[in-house]
Design a protein around this motif. Structure first.
Motif, PDB file in Angstrom:
ATOM      1  N   GLU A 111       0.817  -1.213   0.000  1.00 51.83           N
ATOM      2  CA  GLU A 111       0.000   0.000   0.000  1.00 51.83           C
ATOM      3  C   GLU A 111       0.856   1.270   0.000  1.00 51.83           C
ATOM      4  N   LYS A 112       2.031   1.199   0.598  1.00 50.77           N
ATOM      5  CA  LYS A 112       2.932   2.365   0.649  1.00 50.77           C
ATOM      6  C   LYS A 112       3.497   2.708  -0.720  1.00 50.77           C
ATOM      7  N   VAL A 113       3.594   1.717  -1.609  1.00 54.20           N
ATOM      8  CA  VAL A 113       4.246   1.954  -2.905  1.00 54.20           C
ATOM      9  C   VAL A 113       3.345   1.679  -4.109  1.00 54.20           C
ATOM     10  N   LYS A 114       2.098   1.347  -3.894  1.00 52.85           N
ATOM     11  CA  LYS A 114       1.227   0.955  -5.012  1.00 52.85           C
ATOM     12  C   LYS A 114       1.023   2.083  -6.025  1.00 52.85           C
ATOM     13  N   HIS A 115       1.268   3.312  -5.622  1.00 51.12           N
ATOM     14  CA  HIS A 115       1.102   4.447  -6.535  1.00 51.12           C
ATOM     15  C   HIS A 115       2.351   4.702  -7.387  1.00 51.12           C
TER      16      HIS A 115
END
Length: 141
Positions: A111-115
């Protein structure tokens, strides 16, 4: 340029077909080392969601990522590779059940890097593989 000497050395050995399985050698074939270095450096210097505009660099980075997947040792620090692999492949991590602590941790890291953009995730994956090759060697060693 990106400082990924272990990864580049492994790539060059695989390209010479001096070592590694045919699958790894095939993944290494045709990757221009200098273009890959420039692509990794550009992706690491870019913002989290920036794409690579140079088509040759984008192709080299994608090929380098695919080679990294094939040549990477099986490290204990799977979490780092897992989240960048998922983002680079455009895969979504399903939210785990309440009692699955390992998957909850992986989901939280993803979730911290999904973007992140695919190129950023590919470059970060390659960077981690470089570190792991230095620590553990490669699959075929």
């Amino acid at each position: 340029m990106a400082d990924i000497p272990n990864f580049i050395s492994t790539l060059e050995i695989a390209q010479k077909k001096e070592k590694f399985t045919p699958e790894v050698q095939e993944a290494a074939a045709g990757i221009d080392v200098e273009t890959l270095k420039a692509a990794v450096a550009a992706a690491l210097a870019a913002g989290e969601t920036d794409e690579i505009s140079d088509p040759a660099q984008a192709a080299a980075l994608k090929a380098g990522f695919e080679f990294a997947v094939k040549a990477c040792p099986r490290p204990f620090e799977k979490k780092d590779l897992y989240v960048y692999f998922k983002v680079a492949r455009g895969e979504v991590v399903e939210k785990p059940g309440m009692f699955d602590m390992v998957k909850k941790q992986l989901f939280g890291e993803w979730e911290k890097v999904k973007h992140f953009s695919k190129p950023k995730a590919e470059a970060l994956y390659i960077q981690f593989v470089d570190t792991y090759i230095g620590k553990y060697g490669t699959r075929d060693e």
